[in-house]
Design a protein around this motif. Structure first.
Motif, PDB file in Angstrom:
ATOM      1  N   CYS A 119      69.032 -18.431 -32.583  1.00 19.69           N
ATOM      2  CA  CYS A 119      68.167 -17.974 -33.679  1.00 19.69           C
ATOM      3  C   CYS A 119      68.577 -16.544 -34.022  1.00 19.69           C
ATOM      4  O   CYS A 119      68.485 -15.657 -33.177  1.00 19.69           O
ATOM      5  CB  CYS A 119      66.700 -17.991 -33.275  1.00 19.69           C
ATOM      6  SG  CYS A 119      66.057 -19.623 -32.883  1.00 19.69           S
ATOM      7  N   GLY A 160      67.322 -14.917 -36.740  1.00 26.14           N
ATOM      8  CA  GLY A 160      66.301 -14.341 -37.610  1.00 26.14           C
ATOM      9  C   GLY A 160      65.236 -13.606 -36.813  1.00 26.14           C
ATOM     10  O   GLY A 160      65.468 -13.129 -35.705  1.00 26.14           O
ATOM     11  N   ASN A 161      64.055 -13.559 -37.356  1.00 26.54           N
ATOM     12  CA  ASN A 161      62.936 -12.861 -36.739  1.00 26.54           C
ATOM     13  C   ASN A 161      62.250 -13.773 -35.721  1.00 26.54           C
ATOM     14  O   ASN A 161      61.686 -14.786 -36.083  1.00 26.54           O
ATOM     15  CB  ASN A 161      61.944 -12.437 -37.830  1.00 26.54           C
ATOM     16  CG  ASN A 161      60.764 -11.681 -37.278  1.00 26.54           C
ATOM     17  OD1 ASN A 161      60.889 -11.014 -36.253  1.00 26.54           O
ATOM     18  ND2 ASN A 161      59.637 -11.768 -37.944  1.00 26.54           N
ATOM     19  N   ASN A 162      62.307 -13.406 -34.443  1.00 24.77           N
ATOM     20  CA  ASN A 162      61.607 -14.145 -33.394  1.00 24.77           C
ATOM     21  C   ASN A 162      60.343 -13.364 -33.067  1.00 24.77           C
ATOM     22  O   ASN A 162      60.403 -12.182 -32.754  1.00 24.77           O
ATOM     23  CB  ASN A 162      62.479 -14.266 -32.143  1.00 24.77           C
ATOM     24  CG  ASN A 162      63.726 -15.057 -32.431  1.00 24.77           C
ATOM     25  OD1 ASN A 162      63.645 -16.207 -32.823  1.00 24.77           O
ATOM     26  ND2 ASN A 162      64.878 -14.437 -32.256  1.00 24.77           N
ATOM     27  N   THR A 202      57.099 -18.000 -33.290  1.00 20.67           N
ATOM     28  CA  THR A 202      57.781 -18.330 -34.544  1.00 20.67           C
ATOM     29  C   THR A 202      59.191 -17.745 -34.516  1.00 20.67           C
ATOM     30  O   THR A 202      59.466 -16.766 -33.817  1.00 20.67           O
ATOM     31  CB  THR A 202      57.023 -17.768 -35.761  1.00 20.67           C
ATOM     32  OG1 THR A 202      56.936 -16.356 -35.634  1.00 20.67           O
ATOM     33  CG2 THR A 202      55.634 -18.348 -35.875  1.00 20.67           C
ATOM     34  N   SER A 203      60.066 -18.371 -35.292  1.00 24.08           N
ATOM     35  CA  SER A 203      61.426 -17.858 -35.404  1.00 24.08           C
ATOM     36  C   SER A 203      62.022 -18.293 -36.727  1.00 24.08           C
ATOM     37  O   SER A 203      61.612 -19.293 -37.317  1.00 24.08           O
ATOM     38  CB  SER A 203      62.288 -18.332 -34.236  1.00 24.08           C
ATOM     39  OG  SER A 203      62.297 -19.737 -34.174  1.00 24.08           O
ATOM     40  N   ASP A 204      63.003 -17.531 -37.186  1.00 27.69           N
ATOM     41  CA  ASP A 204      63.723 -17.817 -38.422  1.00 27.69           C
ATOM     42  C   ASP A 204      65.217 -17.874 -38.108  1.00 27.69           C
ATOM     43  O   ASP A 204      65.682 -17.293 -37.136  1.00 27.69           O
ATOM     44  CB  ASP A 204      63.503 -16.715 -39.464  1.00 27.69           C
ATOM     45  CG  ASP A 204      62.072 -16.627 -39.941  1.00 27.69           C
ATOM     46  OD1 ASP A 204      61.403 -17.669 -39.976  1.00 27.69           O
ATOM     47  OD2 ASP A 204      61.637 -15.513 -40.272  1.00 27.69           O
ATOM     48  N   GLY A 205      65.949 -18.536 -38.970  1.00 27.93           N
ATOM     49  CA  GLY A 205      67.401 -18.546 -38.849  1.00 27.93           C
ATOM     50  C   GLY A 205      67.904 -19.259 -37.612  1.00 27.93           C
ATOM     51  O   GLY A 205      68.892 -18.837 -37.018  1.00 27.93           O
ATOM     52  N   CYS A 206      67.223 -20.313 -37.197  1.00 28.08           N
ATOM     53  CA  CYS A 206      67.635 -21.042 -35.997  1.00 28.08           C
ATOM     54  C   CYS A 206      68.509 -22.237 -36.376  1.00 28.08           C
ATOM     55  O   CYS A 206      68.108 -23.079 -37.173  1.00 28.08           O
ATOM     56  CB  CYS A 206      66.415 -21.552 -35.229  1.00 28.08           C
ATOM     57  SG  CYS A 206      65.372 -20.232 -34.608  1.00 28.08           S
ATOM     58  N   SER A 221      62.869 -20.333 -30.045  1.00 26.05           N
ATOM     59  CA  SER A 221      62.344 -19.042 -29.657  1.00 26.05           C
ATOM     60  C   SER A 221      61.256 -19.338 -28.633  1.00 26.05           C
ATOM     61  O   SER A 221      60.605 -20.379 -28.693  1.00 26.05           O
ATOM     62  CB  SER A 221      61.751 -18.324 -30.872  1.00 26.05           C
ATOM     63  OG  SER A 221      61.245 -17.069 -30.501  1.00 26.05           O
ATOM     64  N   GLY A 278      58.507 -27.133 -38.900  1.00 24.61           N
ATOM     65  CA  GLY A 278      59.809 -26.686 -39.371  1.00 24.61           C
ATOM     66  C   GLY A 278      60.872 -27.720 -39.090  1.00 24.61           C
ATOM     67  O   GLY A 278      60.575 -28.852 -38.707  1.00 24.61           O
TER      68      GLY A 278
END
Length: 190
Positions: free
Chosen positions: A134, A136-138, A152-156, A168, A189
């Motif tokens: 990941c 992104g923002n974890n 939460t996480s982004d870009g995984c 995350s 997601g």
């Protein structure tokens, strides 16, 4: 020393020379001690702060985060700021801690206000991960009332050929024999 009319005298004792002159030009002078006291407390403007625990046992809040320097002032001198308490522990998670901020001037006058520190983040010993695959923002939070983590996480996305997961998570290191049992109630997601 003599002071021109309208001079603002400093705090403490000043010697004034008073001169009287009549119409014929005759003059006489005398000295007068003038004591100026500062009895006005400092005006202190408080700010509230939030601390976020992420594996730490305790955190210290910077005093500068608890008062508004632009709106804190004294009528005569510089101000020394003190705060109590400044340190919070992870055991206080979910609490709102009152903090007394005191401003003291050179004459010893004290003004104060009450700030608050909101204690947020993760419980004692728990740490938010940087995530696996990941970029992104974890982020992780903990609800003290329901004792529930939200992660939460982004870009995984796992690298091709997609043979590993992306995630995350939060974790706590264990020493000795033991385990942590987790119940996942919701995954959203892709």
């Amino acid at each position: 020393p003599s002071f021109p009319y309208g001079t603002i005298l400093p705090v403490g004792t000043s010697v004034l020379v008073v001169t009287a002159t009549d119409a014929s030009g005759n003059s006489s002078n005398c000295s007068v001690n003038v004591e100026v006291e500062d009895n006005i407390p400092t005006v202190v403007a408080c700010l509230d702060a939030t601390v976020e625990f992420n594996g730490e046992d305790q955190l210290t809040v910077d005093v500068a985060d608890l008062y508004d320097a632009a709106n804190t002032f004294d009528n005569c001198s510089a101000v020394t700021i003190n705060a109590a308490p400044q340190t919070v522990t992870c055991d206080q998670l979910g609490d709102v801690i009152p903090v007394t901020i005191e401003g003291t001037d050179a004459s010893g006058n004290v003004g104060s206000c009450l700030a608050t520190i909101t204690v947020a983040g993760l419980p004692c010993g728990w740490t938010n991960s940087d995530g696996i695959n990941c970029d992104g923002n974890n982020d992780a939070s903990f609800d003290t009332a329901s004792e529930t983590f939200t992660v939460t996480s982004d870009g995984c996305s796992p690298p091709f050929p997609y043979t590993s997961d992306s995630q995350s998570f939060v974790y706590q290191e264990l020493c000795g024999d033991g385990y942590i049992k987790a119940l996942v109630t919701n995954v959203s997601g892709n």
